[in-house]
Enzyme design. Sequence first.
Site, PDB file in Angstrom:
ATOM      1  N   PRO A  73       0.823  -1.223   0.000  1.00 14.91           N
ATOM      2  CA  PRO A  73       0.000   0.000   0.000  1.00 14.91           C
ATOM      3  C   PRO A  73       0.849   1.263   0.000  1.00 14.91           C
ATOM      4  O   PRO A  73       0.469   2.271  -0.598  1.00 14.91           O
ATOM      5  CB  PRO A  73      -0.816  -0.132   1.286  1.00 14.91           C
ATOM      6  CG  PRO A  73      -0.878  -1.600   1.549  1.00 14.91           C
ATOM      7  CD  PRO A  73       0.446  -2.141   1.095  1.00 14.91           C
ATOM      8  N   TYR A  74       2.004   1.224   0.672  1.00 12.35           N
ATOM      9  CA  TYR A  74       2.896   2.384   0.646  1.00 12.35           C
ATOM     10  C   TYR A  74       3.300   2.709  -0.792  1.00 12.35           C
ATOM     11  O   TYR A  74       3.241   3.868  -1.226  1.00 12.35           O
ATOM     12  CB  TYR A  74       4.137   2.114   1.493  1.00 12.35           C
ATOM     13  CG  TYR A  74       5.244   3.121   1.275  1.00 12.35           C
ATOM     14  CD1 TYR A  74       5.126   4.428   1.706  1.00 12.35           C
ATOM     15  CD2 TYR A  74       6.413   2.749   0.592  1.00 12.35           C
ATOM     16  CE1 TYR A  74       6.149   5.356   1.493  1.00 12.35           C
ATOM     17  CE2 TYR A  74       7.439   3.667   0.375  1.00 12.35           C
ATOM     18  CZ  TYR A  74       7.301   4.969   0.821  1.00 12.35           C
ATOM     19  OH  TYR A  74       8.306   5.879   0.605  1.00 12.35           O
ATOM     20  N   GLY A  75       3.716   1.668  -1.549  1.00 15.56           N
ATOM     21  CA  GLY A  75       4.102   1.891  -2.936  1.00 15.56           C
ATOM     22  C   GLY A  75       2.957   2.444  -3.764  1.00 15.56           C
ATOM     23  O   GLY A  75       3.155   3.304  -4.638  1.00 15.56           O
TER      24      GLY A  75
ATOM     25  N   SER B 187       0.561   4.387  -2.639  1.00 19.40           N
ATOM     26  CA  SER B 187       0.381   5.804  -2.290  1.00 19.40           C
ATOM     27  C   SER B 187       1.436   6.676  -2.963  1.00 19.40           C
ATOM     28  O   SER B 187       1.136   7.793  -3.408  1.00 19.40           O
ATOM     29  CB  SER B 187       0.419   5.989  -0.764  1.00 19.40           C
ATOM     30  OG  SER B 187       1.730   5.833  -0.246  1.00 19.40           O
TER      31      SER B 187
END
Length: 756
Positions: free
Chosen positions: A167-169, A171
């Site tokens: 999910p970080y990637g 975002s």
Amino acid sequence: MRQREVNTRLSTRPAADPPLYRAIVTGAAGFIGSHLVEALLEQGHEVVGVDAFTPSYPSVFKRANIAWASAHPRFDLLPADLNELALDEVLCPGDVIFHLAGRAGVRASWGQDFVDYSRANVEATQRVLEAALKRQAARVVLASSSSVYGDAPLPMQEDGPLLPVSPYGVSKLTAELLGRVYWKALGLPIVALRLFTVYGPRQRPDMAFHGFIDAIAHGQRVVLFGDGSQRRDFTFVSDIVTALLAAAARGEPGIPVNVGGGSSVTVAETIAIIERLVGRKAFIEQRPAPPGDARDTQASTDRLETLGALPRVGIEEGLAHQVEWQLARVRGHNASGTMAPSPPGERVSEGRAAHVLLYSHDTYGLGHLRRNTTIAHGLRQRAPQLHITLLTGSPVADQWPLPEGVSLVHLPPVVKVGPDEYQPIEPRSLSAVRAERAGIIASTLLRLRPDVFLVDHAPLGMKGELALALQMAREKLPSTRVVLGLRDILDASEVVRTAWEAQGLYATIENSYDQVLVYGSRELFDVAHEYGFPESLVRRTRFTGYIAKDRGLEPAVRGREAWSRARRAGDRRILLMAGGGGDAAPMLLAALDAWESLRHLLFGEAVVVMGPLMSPTDRAAVERRAHQVSNVQVIGSSTTVLSLVAAADLVVSMGGYNSVVEAITARKPLVICPRAAPRREQLMRAEIMAGLGLARVARLDGDGDAAARIADAMIAALKAGPPSTPAWGTIDLRGAERVADFLLGMTQRISEPVAA
């Protein structure tokens, strides 16, 4: 000799005489952002740093990161959340924006915490782009991440597949795509840099190398996710900064660039290097690779080479710098991680004159400014060589008489419009003004490095604007004594106790202040007891007596020059004082009615001093009423109030601290018309003074005619005459000299730091 910094000088390889610009750095107190800020300052740019000091990791690290820059004259810090800050009010046309702020970390981005990633990495980026577009920024350099590639083929090409596995990637890729559409559709020049595994001094404590080094140095287990054979393209922070600066100067808008290629090695190899550098063997605890971690990363660097910013620091050299920095932190040495020279004007403690910094938020009235100028006057009288600086938010500070040699630092003015509600005087958002004020306070404190920092009245300032400065003082200025000065009365006991408990002010005072000075008398109102100070705080509280302004602080004016008409036999001079004037119009109008009703009993002249903060509407109403009454002179404001008081036969005023003390000091008959809301402070003070025989009280609230009550009180006060000697002796008016002596004593010794 100056202690050597615990790391190397950052080399950014700028072009010869690069053009100067105003840089906005978001995430300025972070790992990469703080290094970038220092490099920009070293090159001569003006820099504005924005940072929310979010608790994703301890803020103490961020404050240490940005402390050097905060003392620099070309740096302004705005401690603010990008999702709340009106950034368009901060930006100027032609600014270069380095958008580094965001929520980092792959593993924490799963689950319910993703909302924080969306807010910090996507929504904040959109707000930055909107502000940049509105204010015509010259360029936006956007810090993206290698996480946008996921498990793409190696080496990872900028035009290759973008398939994030966390999910970080997602975002970070979304932020990139936002930048792309703002460039394609609206022409906003944006350069996105995809940063590959950054390391070096100031690395976040949640990052791998930081954890490895700490664990090995302390003989603890090193947690290794996976078998250690996974490869990463590790990039030293100075090479990242070089690329950021190059992107601002030469990057092609809309074309993303990888920033990596420093060292593509396995994680196991890096642990072996750290073992050699630390001199201890690692105890490894192997765990399964968590979801979201790419197996291997390696940057294609063709575009970076074209940009002229290929990495120069290899993994051995880079880890040596980081290990040295971290071990120095463990030993308690200077480990700020700064890679820049000392800022201009940094003070050297040995052999310098003492310095006192006085702060007042000045969101309503003149009381705080007048009190601090009186204290400054007392200090200068006793120590002419002393450096004194006033931090003030008063819009009329320049018009007020200051002691010779006292410097002013202005805060953007705001006015209180309700309980804990404030409004900027200029057409700006409160978020931007509050951030600017907080940054000015913290930067001034770090730049001046005063012996004493005296805060008037509000332990955390307006809307918590002092929080950063107080934290910086504890962590970076161990020799600075921080003192809180409180009025004789703040409000009703139960109101103050409830508010302080809710706002955590008891803990703030205990943890951040060395001493509390109460500008009043314990016998008249025991602030420590009434407001429930804990015993540890009671021991640090001393009552100084009331602070009375010295006649030498304002220009001397003879009485006959201060009043328009010559005094005849039997004439009375009545002075109607409004203090700052912000809320005094009802009192002045009622007092003018009272004066008119007494014309058959009293002869002479009334002088009305409206105050510099009275609104134009109220000013017009008071002037109109005064013109309808005979023998009335109206003065907009006066810097010679003491002369007016000295020549008066009767003073009628509201119940503010300074107005009451000035009249009592001059031993004049006094009628107090106190404000009873929203705080009861003035009413409580008025009743105490009346109980001592030093004043009459005429309340403006309640049933009946307020003007009649004022008229009755005026007649009674004139008949009684000046306070008797026994009555006058019941109030201690030597506070100014005691405060000055106490603060000067603090500049001559170093007490034990406040307990953590």
